[in-house]
Scaffold this active site. Structure first.
Site, mmCIF file in Angstrom:
data_model
loop_
_atom_site.group_PDB
_atom_site.id
_atom_site.type_symbol
_atom_site.label_atom_id
_atom_site.label_comp_id
_atom_site.label_asym_id
_atom_site.label_seq_id
_atom_site.Cartn_x
_atom_site.Cartn_y
_atom_site.Cartn_z
ATOM 1 N N ASP A 1 29.113 -5.651 3.082
ATOM 2 C CA ASP A 1 29.516 -5.513 4.587
ATOM 3 C C ASP A 1 29.262 -4.156 4.770
ATOM 4 O O ASP A 1 29.897 -3.213 3.815
ATOM 5 C CB ASP A 1 30.766 -5.945 4.750
ATOM 6 C CG ASP A 1 31.224 -5.476 6.277
ATOM 7 O OD1 ASP A 1 30.664 -6.298 7.210
ATOM 8 O OD2 ASP A 1 32.178 -4.742 6.624
ATOM 9 N N GLU B 1 24.391 -5.463 4.223
ATOM 10 C CA GLU B 1 24.102 -5.253 5.864
ATOM 11 C C GLU B 1 23.687 -3.847 6.036
ATOM 12 O O GLU B 1 24.541 -2.938 5.669
ATOM 13 C CB GLU B 1 25.435 -5.818 6.394
ATOM 14 C CG GLU B 1 25.457 -5.375 8.033
ATOM 15 C CD GLU B 1 26.977 -5.494 8.675
ATOM 16 O OE1 GLU B 1 26.874 -6.026 9.632
ATOM 17 O OE2 GLU B 1 27.960 -4.956 7.768
#
Length: 543
Positions: free
Chosen positions: A209, A278
């Site tokens: 993330d 990401e």
């Protein structure tokens, strides 16, 4: 006899061209009747997930957390939050998934923790404790204001005053999500140890993330202002000041590359494990290329370039071609929906449109790269309209009504059209199940031969018989406005793909000698000589 394509497929890592199904645990299935989905619910739905023909699941955070940002604020990297179950449940999930030929990827949130993490509680207590430098701390300016002009993605100042230290701490997200100081070698060592804990438990991959947010500019330089005409970004409302800056200094720092190489060296000690990063930066495509370069950093990366409101063939082609031109040996992962953006059926279709939905499924799975599908996408779920009093997302609560947050894409999966709460839970769900989703429930679609769900299953089976869709290079050809025409090819063969993204029939000139392929489930294409005719929102494959 084995073909060259068969050999290439056998030698290729499992994740190249893989289909990854994103599970948002809170909303997949509630097994214990508390209104919130859990790990046991995922286990109970593994047969369904395996029936989709996916290669892996990516499970959004299930770690111990105060849930201010629904698990992306971790207070213990090595434990499962009781809301979702326990470590034994997680071990069982991995074993049961592997028994069905499905790999398990987990979210790792490395750039920040919860303010309730023991590390932060110690760090904030004084300026001279053992973890005093584990987070990003800075003195106030002489007038008492924040150290610089950095802004939080969730709106407002990116710094929060801590009276116990008499300093500000950085939070790129919620103020309850303080940023770790990756310039401190001890932090890097500890984070790598946290990652290895899960590698030793047998996970097959990590979705990383906000991985470009690990480092900040040590000089704490101000971000420059962004002209009004360029103020845009993923999910930002027009009144979110985050879009008012070029974010050159609060993320995507060069020091991150060396850390990624350290992370990759650890991952390589566990054969078959993959990393998927990401990326959200000022130039996300360039960052994706940099972060996957030379096969020594991330295995794959994805950005938000296809998670935007703009829906046109020109944008899709430009995005893919720009990435291909810069990516080199890197590998992309494409997605049209996830837990942070408006569902693609509403964002690009405006409503539940099975014909368009099938074409979008086929399109994203035909690009060079791997693909992430978000749970419910196979049903064609639309964005839910959540009443203000039912909102859970702090992002939406802050910016209501201009921006309603992310709850609309996070509503529970509808499993049974006639059951209470769509069969998701025996209790009131944490978010309501939209009435419009009942007709799209799994049990209803399984009874409809031409449903999106059955198309998805059939298409994924067919895709596995076409190695060029996972190993071939991609080259676009000219096509009428609103259409895409491209070739997937390698030394063993060629396959042509065409899509009409408009709401009217269209004729496309294609190379002579091609023939329509069958078995993929898209209907209505006609090919005569070098002229291809596609219906509205249609697509086809040719060889």
């Amino acid at each position: 006899m084995s073909t060259a394509n068969d050999l290439a497929s056998a030698q290729s890592p499992w994740w190249r061209g893989a289909v990854i199904y994103q599970v948002y645990p809170r909303s997949l299935m509630d097994a214990n009747g508390d209104g919130v989905g859990d790990i046991r619910g995922i286990i109970n739905k593994l047969d369904y997930i395996a029936s989709l023909g996916v290669d892996a699941i990516w499970v959004s955070p299930f770690f111990k957390s105060p849930m201010r940002d629904f698990g992306y604020d971790i207070s213990d990297y090595r434990d499962v939050d009781p809301l979702f179950g326990n470590l034994a449940d997680l071990d069982e999930l991995i074993a049961e998934a592997h028994g069905r030929g499905v790999k398990v990827m987990i979210d790792q949130v490395l750039s920040h923790t919860s303010d309730q993490h023991a590390w932060f509680e110690e760090s904030r207590s004084s300026r001279d404790n053992p973890k005093a430098d584990w987070y990003v701390w800075a003195d106030a300016k002489p007038d008492g204001t924040a150290p610089n002009n950095w802004i939080s993605i969730f709106g407002g100042c990116g710094w929060e005053w801590e009276p116990r230290r008499g300093q500000y701490y950085l939070h790129n997200f919620l103020k309850s999500q303080p940023d770790l100081n990756f310039h401190n070698p001890e932090v890097q060592e500890q984070i790598l140890a946290e990652v290895e804990f899960w590698l030793q438990r047998g996970v097959d991959g990590l979705r990383l993330d906000a991985i470009n947010f690990c480092f900040h500019d040590k000089q704490l330089r101000d971000n420059p202002a962004k002209p009004a005409a360029e103020r845009q970004g993923r999910g930002f409302s027009e009144d979110n000041p985050y879009a008012f800056q070029y974010h050159y200094y609060n993320n995507t720092q060069p020091e991150n590359l060396a850390f990624l190489e350290r992370l990759r060296a650890l991952i390589d000690r566990y054969p078959g494990v993959v990393t998927l990063g990401e990326i959200s930066s000022e130039d996300s495509l360039a960052t994706m290329a940099e972060y996957t370069a030379n096969n020594k950093r991330l295995h794959m990366a994805y950005s938000f370039e296809l998670l935007v409101p703009e829906f046109c063939a020109k944008h899709i082609r430009a995005t893919v071609e720009n990435l291909e031109a810069s990516l080199g040996e890197g590998w992309p992962c494409w997605s049209l929906s996830n837990h942070d953006v408006v569902r693609v059926m509403s964002r690009w279709g405006g409503e539940h449109n099975p014909t368009l939905g099938k074409t979008l499924h086929a399109l994203v799975a035909s690009l060079r790269g791997s693909v992430c599908y978000y749970q419910g996408e196979e049903l064609g779920l639309t964005e839910a309209d959540i009443a203000y009093e039912d909102l859970q997302d702090p992002y939406g609560i802050t910016f209501w009504p201009n921006f309603k947050g992310r709850d609309g894409c996070r509503t529970p999966m509808p499993w049974a059209s006639g059951a209470n709460n769509g069969g998701f839970s025996s209790a009131k769900p944490w978010l309501p199940v939209p009435e419009a989703h009942r007709a799209l429930a799994v049990d209803a679609q399984e009874q409809q031969p031409d449903s999106m769900l059955n198309f998805y299953r059939n298409f994924m089976r067919w895709r596995k018989t076409q190695p060029l869709l996972t190993t071939g290079n991609i080259t676009f050809a000219d096509a009428p406005e609103g259409c895409l025409l491209f070739e997937r090819a390698n030394d063993s063969g060629k396959l042509w793909v065409a899509f009409n993204l408009t709401n009217a029939p269209v004729a496309i000139e294609v190379p002579a000698g091609l023939a329509l392929m069958n078995g993929h489930g898209l209907q209505g294409a006609e090919l005569e000589g070098g002229q291809l005719r596609l219906p509205a929102h249609g697509g086809c494959f040719m060889c």
